[in-house]
Write an enzyme that holds these catalytic residues in place. Structure first.
Site, PDB file in Angstrom:
ATOM      1  N   CYS A  28       0.835  -1.204   0.000  1.00 54.86           N
ATOM      2  CA  CYS A  28       0.000   0.000   0.000  1.00 54.86           C
ATOM      3  C   CYS A  28       0.870   1.253   0.000  1.00 54.86           C
ATOM      4  O   CYS A  28       0.595   2.215  -0.727  1.00 54.86           O
ATOM      5  CB  CYS A  28      -0.918   0.017   1.218  1.00 54.86           C
ATOM      6  SG  CYS A  28      -2.049  -1.384   1.308  1.00 54.86           S
ATOM      7  N   THR A  29       1.914   1.240   0.801  1.00 55.60           N
ATOM      8  CA  THR A  29       2.822   2.383   0.878  1.00 55.60           C
ATOM      9  C   THR A  29       3.520   2.606  -0.448  1.00 55.60           C
ATOM     10  O   THR A  29       3.566   3.736  -0.959  1.00 55.60           O
ATOM     11  CB  THR A  29       3.851   2.171   2.008  1.00 55.60           C
ATOM     12  OG1 THR A  29       3.146   2.012   3.245  1.00 55.60           O
ATOM     13  CG2 THR A  29       4.819   3.335   2.100  1.00 55.60           C
TER      14      THR A  29
END
Length: 149
Positions: A28-29
């Site tokens: 996600c990052t």
């Protein structure tokens, strides 16, 4: 949908709606950073990138600040928006989670492209190519999915 709570008139922009499980998870990052790195290119095409997860606004703010993100982040704590887009699912042990997915929505609020369970490095570039094609069409079209967002 006529406009977003972000103060953005949907009819004036192509929206890239990115659902993800949680702030701070490695994939996600990486994807949030990649979309932020291309934020100006999306803007040049008349597109706005919006990340959506079940995290609260304070968690989003810390995530944004820690990684220098420029994309907008929306909180969907109750999963209502995620359910509407079909990305809310029951995980192991009965815990709900959000599938990683991206929806490209044209100026008439029609879903033009849906990418589900994405996990590829460089995915923002692929979406940007789709946006460039869509941005050349004055009003978008419904050729691919024809579903309303």
């Amino acid at each position: 949908m006529d406009s977003f709570d972000l103060g953005v008139e949907a009819s004036q922009h192509i929206i890239v709606l990115c659902f993800y499980p949680r702030d701070g998870a490695p994939v996600c990052t990486r994807q949030a950073i990649e979309f932020s790195d291309h934020d100006q290119a999306f803007s040049d095409q008349g597109a706005i990138v919006v990340g959506v997860s079940p995290d609260d606004c304070l968690t989003h703010a810390a995530f944004r600040d820690e990684h220098g993100l420029s994309i907008r982040l929306l909180s969907d704590e109750d999963g209502e928006v995620s359910r509407l887009y079909g990305v809310w699912e029951q995980g192991e042990g009965g815990r709900a989670r959000v599938r990683r997915a991206v929806f490209v929505i044209d100026r008439q609020c029609h879903i033009q492209q849906a990418y589900l369970d994405i996990n590829a490095h460089g995915f923002a570039t692929e979406v940007l190519k789709q946006i460039r094609k869509l941005a050349r069409k004055p009003h978008g079209n419904r050729q691919e999915h024809g579903r309303d967002a």
